[in-house]
Design a protein around this motif. Structure first.
Motif, PDB file in Angstrom:
ATOM      1  N   ARG A  19      31.373 -19.637  23.692  1.00  0.00           N
ATOM      2  CA  ARG A  19      31.436 -18.212  25.573  1.00  0.00           C
ATOM      3  C   ARG A  19      30.645 -17.071  25.629  1.00  0.00           C
ATOM      4  NH1 ARG A  19      32.491 -15.473  28.536  1.00  0.00           N
ATOM      5  NH2 ARG A  19      34.005 -13.557  28.449  1.00  0.00           N
TER       6      ARG A  19
ATOM      7  N   GLU B 116      46.338 -21.119  29.150  1.00  0.00           N
ATOM      8  CA  GLU B 116      47.500 -21.823  28.338  1.00  0.00           C
ATOM      9  C   GLU B 116      47.328 -23.774  28.795  1.00  0.00           C
ATOM     10  OE1 GLU B 116      51.371 -20.127  28.572  1.00  0.00           O
ATOM     11  OE2 GLU B 116      50.895 -19.328  30.277  1.00  0.00           O
TER      12      GLU B 116
ATOM     13  N   THR C 185      37.303 -13.597  23.141  1.00  0.00           N
ATOM     14  CA  THR C 185      36.989 -12.410  24.707  1.00  0.00           C
ATOM     15  C   THR C 185      36.453 -11.047  24.542  1.00  0.00           C
ATOM     16  OG1 THR C 185      39.449 -11.422  23.752  1.00  0.00           O
ATOM     17  CG2 THR C 185      39.416 -12.925  25.582  1.00  0.00           C
TER      18      THR C 185
ATOM     19  N   GLN D 131      42.372 -15.433  20.435  1.00  0.00           N
ATOM     20  CA  GLN D 131      42.290 -14.483  22.110  1.00  0.00           C
ATOM     21  C   GLN D 131      40.612 -13.602  21.911  1.00  0.00           C
ATOM     22  OE1 GLN D 131      45.560 -12.146  22.332  1.00  0.00           O
ATOM     23  NE2 GLN D 131      46.848 -14.507  22.784  1.00  0.00           N
TER      24      GLN D 131
ATOM     25  N   ASP E  64      31.238 -22.275  39.125  1.00  0.00           N
ATOM     26  CA  ASP E  64      32.186 -21.684  38.708  1.00  0.00           C
ATOM     27  C   ASP E  64      32.364 -22.518  37.986  1.00  0.00           C
ATOM     28  OD1 ASP E  64      32.754 -18.741  39.623  1.00  0.00           O
ATOM     29  OD2 ASP E  64      34.308 -19.758  40.685  1.00  0.00           O
TER      30      ASP E  64
ATOM     31  N   LYS F 261      34.616 -17.451  32.092  1.00  0.00           N
ATOM     32  CA  LYS F 261      34.783 -15.839  31.879  1.00  0.00           C
ATOM     33  C   LYS F 261      36.237 -16.033  31.593  1.00  0.00           C
ATOM     34  CE  LYS F 261      31.487 -13.163  34.107  1.00  0.00           C
ATOM     35  NZ  LYS F 261      31.098 -12.552  34.833  1.00  0.00           N
ATOM     36  N   ARG F 262      37.566 -16.086  32.279  1.00  0.00           N
ATOM     37  CA  ARG F 262      38.541 -16.503  32.306  1.00  0.00           C
ATOM     38  C   ARG F 262      39.363 -16.927  30.633  1.00  0.00           C
ATOM     39  NH1 ARG F 262      42.165 -20.147  35.629  1.00  0.00           N
ATOM     40  NH2 ARG F 262      44.252 -19.281  35.092  1.00  0.00           N
ATOM     41  N   GLN F 263      39.879 -16.355  30.129  1.00  0.00           N
ATOM     42  CA  GLN F 263      40.189 -16.827  28.917  1.00  0.00           C
ATOM     43  C   GLN F 263      41.878 -16.828  29.100  1.00  0.00           C
ATOM     44  OE1 GLN F 263      39.049 -18.599  26.895  1.00  0.00           O
ATOM     45  NE2 GLN F 263      36.483 -18.538  28.043  1.00  0.00           N
ATOM     46  N   LEU F 264      41.834 -16.442  27.560  1.00  0.00           N
ATOM     47  CA  LEU F 264      43.523 -16.224  27.702  1.00  0.00           C
ATOM     48  C   LEU F 264      44.335 -17.295  27.969  1.00  0.00           C
ATOM     49  CD1 LEU F 264      45.037 -12.595  28.423  1.00  0.00           C
ATOM     50  CD2 LEU F 264      44.001 -13.749  25.924  1.00  0.00           C
TER      51      LEU F 264
END
Lengths: 451, 303
Positions: free
Chosen positions: A251, A264, A426, A422, A195, A259-262
């Motif tokens: 990406r 901050e 994504t 975003q 990961d 895979k984890r986006q958004l």
């Protein structure tokens, strides 16, 4: 039934009440100067009582200063520059004589004639000649008149995880110099599996727009440019598309951004601190946060220059002088500022900070050139408790990279650019051209209110 | 009640004074509550309405701008996005959050054993601070190594991007909200179910009614009032959704930005415009007040 009323009332109180949450307002009346007597100036920047070390340091400075210059009295106020109250305090004449500003606001204050010209008095303070010319330009008008002095600065570079670099077989002392290299390094780091994310970026709650801006600057682009008297969006072009296309490729084609986006601000700090992230765009301040919040050590991280190095988003702060100040007060203010920020003090100050266990040895802030910069570098080297060599790639390159400030109405512009980041991070089918065109319309609308 | 009865007995020239005298103690008991309401509820409410017609930066005295704030709202494309999203959330929250607790309550009510255990189990999430629930689900939803995708992957089922997917984002928020709030509704349904006389079920059983028929012809008609009350309460509560979109998808996500998130943006993170935020709050107030009025009207008739 009463419960319902209660529920309704509480709900509405929440809905309406949250907007009435008030911030305390600063104040303070100006004292009239007494002819021939001592000059009293109000200044801000006094750290809050909760910040014990820095408050005590500041108060000791005031005492030492007043002992050295018995004709000047310092009336210190808490607070720096609160964007929500600043313009109101300015309009209401409640600003301190010598007040803290962010670099982004200096030009606007000069243009509106809300600050005093200090050029005439500045000749008596030769140390001010050693400030970086780029920073002094921020406090000057077109004719070369000067209205303030810089205090601190920062610029964005590339934070990288030295442990992961070693594991991936990359040279720990050679962070990527170009975006093409970022892509290659990210691939090697992602290949470690478990990961681990090669390169991370933001896309949530304004942070995405902020980093899009930074990355656009790095390849020589702009978010907004001034045409005559008005500002216009300037990102719907090849450079804007280049930044987004690279992110999209990393990406979805390379799969090196996780895979984890958004994500901050805190998310990337956490990933970096837990050795799950190879690279991301950040500053010395972000490095301190990684170390302080997660009890890490500076030795595990390195700082390189912003890739491609055509420009870097930076900022900082300084002090300016309220409009209409008397020459005596300006002189007193300059005496205070050059006492507080003086290359000869860096050594003793570093010694105190190091004794307290505070980090010494980061390459920024650095507002000096010439002999003064040499004093800073010597004092930093002497008392450094951090591995300065880890930041050497950043320090070596930074002088040659032009510093670019945030666009006007920055938070609104960032909020409009956030959805672009975003979508690109994504949605594999995101239409970059259309996203930029939509955002351009919104940003032009936001910029049309800038005067 | 005794106080009111007593006051009715005295009718005469000094009626008003006597009524006040008789009720003085009651007013004193009420005083603390009224003062709290006035200070924490009514004052901010009135202040919010005034603010919506003003330009205010909290330092210099605010000045009147008439309907400018409302005009600015209608000119903002996000205004309509936020309302559409809020209505979508409310609609989905009703589908999940309204029906699920009812079914759960009926099932728990049917248990002969362990009823207390299930009641507590269903109610537990309500006791978690909302932000804790949301952070927990943020981990569940992680498209990389999150719980849901790990389980789905292990079962060779298709995985999802959850909050990151435009199609699933809103549903993901609704699921969190339902999980964390259904305990309260379930308990109220259970209370309602326990008031249904058991004779009705026995009679139905004697007539050979199936489980479904017992629910359809006994439970639903008897629960009519509780169902209606909760429906309206839930609409009022879900239209104020904030913490789920704020934490899971942020304040700039066009798929999930809600009215409350937009109010927050106007006031604090983007515009620093308290008048604009207050204007939006007033509009939300009007909508919620309409639902509350319907609720009060219906409950009054039921009394």
């Amino acid at each position: 039934m009463n419960r319902a009323k209660l529920g309704k009332a509480l709900g509405l109180a929440l809905a309406v009440g949250m907007t009435t949450a008030t911030a305390a307002c600063g104040g303070g009346q100006e004292s009239e100067p007494v002819a021939g007597g001592p000059v009293t100036i109000t200044v801000n920047g006094l750290p809050a009582a909760t910040d014990e070390f820095n408050r005590a340091h500041f108060e000791a400075d005031v005492k030492a200063f007043e002992a050295k210059y018995p004709n000047i009295k310092i009336d210190a106020k808490e607070g720096l520059m609160d964007p929500q109250t600043f313009s109101a305090k300015l309009a209401g004449g409640q600003l301190e004589d010598v007040f803290y500003v962010y670099l982004t606001d200096a030009q606007n204050l000069i243009a509106k004639r809300q600050v005093s010209d200090v050029s005439a008095q500045l000749a008596d303070f030769p140390v001010t000649k050693d400030y970086k010319p780029g920073l002094m330009k921020v406090f000057s008008d077109d004719t070369g008149k000067i209205y303030g002095l810089p205090d601190e600065n920062y610029s964005l570079g590339l934070i990288y995880n030295r442990k992961l670099y070693q594991q991936a077989g990359l040279d720990v002392n050679k962070p990527p110099a170009t975006w093409a290299e970022v892509r290659e390094h990210a691939k090697k780091i992602s290949a470690l599996g478990k990961d681990i994310v090669g390169y991370g970026d933001y896309s949530k709650s304004n942070t995405g727009g902020w980093h899009f801006t930074a990355e656009l600057y790095s390849i020589g682009g702009d978010v907004a440019v001034k045409e005559g008297d008005t500002w216009k969006a300037a990102f719907n072009n090849d450079k804007g598309r280049q930044v987004l296309q690279q992110l999209k490729d990393m990406r979805f084609t390379d799969n090196t951004m996780g895979k984890r986006q958004l994500l901050e601000y805190d998310d990337l700090i956490k990933l970096m601190a837990t050795d799950k992230l190879g690279l991301y765009v950040g500053s010395t301040g972000d490095m301190s946060n990684i170390v302080n919040q997660f009890k890490g050590t500076f030795a595990d991280y390195g700082l390189g220059p912003i890739p491609d190095g055509q420009g870097t988003l930076g900022g900082g702060s300084g002090y300016m002088f309220k409009a209409g100040l008397s020459p005596e007060k300006i002189k007193a203010g300059l005496t205070w500022l050059t006492f507080k920020k003086n290359p000869d003090r860096i050594g003793p100050d570093n010694e105190k900070a190091a004794a307290k266990g505070l980090p010494v040895g980061l390459p920024e802030p650095n507002v000096w050139t010439g002999a003064s910069e040499q004093k800073l570098l010597d004092a930093t080297k002497k008392y450094a408790n951090l591995p300065s060599e880890n930041f050497a790639p950043f320090a070596a390159a930074t002088a040659a990279i032009p510093l670019k400030l945030e666009p006007p109405n920055a938070q609104q512009v960032y909020a409009a650019l956030d959805p672009v980041m975003q979508k690109v991070l994504t949605d594999p089918n995101a239409d970059i051209g259309r996203l930029l065109t939509d955002a351009e319309k919104q940003v032009n609308q936001i910029l049309s209110s800038v005067k | 009640m005794a106080v009111i009865t007593a006051s009715r007995a005295h009718r005469g020239p000094n009626r008003l004074r006597r009524r006040i005298g008789d009720n003085l103690r009651a007013y004193l008991f009420l005083a603390a509550g009224l003062a709290s309401f006035a200070l924490f509820s009514w004052y901010p409410l009135v202040k919010g309405v005034i603010l919506s017609f003003q330009q205010d930066n909290l330092v210099v005295p605010p000045y009147w701008v008439g309907l400018d704030n409302f005009r600015a709202l209608f000119a903002d494309p996000l205004f309509f996005t936020a309302w559409r999203n809020t209505l979508e959330f409310t609609g989905l929250a009703l589908v999940f959050g309204y029906a699920v607790p009812f079914v759960v309550a009926i099932v728990i009510n049917e248990f002969r054993h362990l009823k207390g255990y299930f009641r507590i189990a269903v109610y537990l999430p309500v006791m978690l601070p909302p932000i804790v629930s949301v952070l927990l689900w943020q981990y569940f939803y992680d498209p990389g190594s999150g719980l849901f995708n790990s389980v789905l992957g292990a079962l060779h089922l298709p995985t999802s991007d959850w909050t990151q997917s435009p199609r699933m984002a809103m549903i993901s928020l609704v699921l969190v909200s339902t999980w964390s709030n259904m305990g309260g509704a379930t308990i109220m349904y259970l209370a309602g179910l326990s008031t249904i006389p058991s004779e009705l079920y026995e009679a139905a059983e004697l007539d050979g009614a199936s489980v479904w028929q017992r629910v359809r012809y006994v439970t639903l008609p008897q629960m009519r009032f509780v169902l209606l009350a909760l429906l309206l309460l839930q609409i009022v509560a879900t239209m104020q959704v904030f913490i789920e979109p704020y934490q899971l998808t942020g304040t700039t996500n066009e798929e999930t930005i809600t009215v409350m998130v937009l109010i927050y943006r106007y006031a604090f993170t983007v515009n620093n415009d308290f008048g604009l935020a207050a204007a939006m709050s007033v509009l939300l107030f009007v909508v919620l007040a309409a639902f509350s009025a319907v609720y009060l009207r219906l409950t009054r008739n039921a009394d």
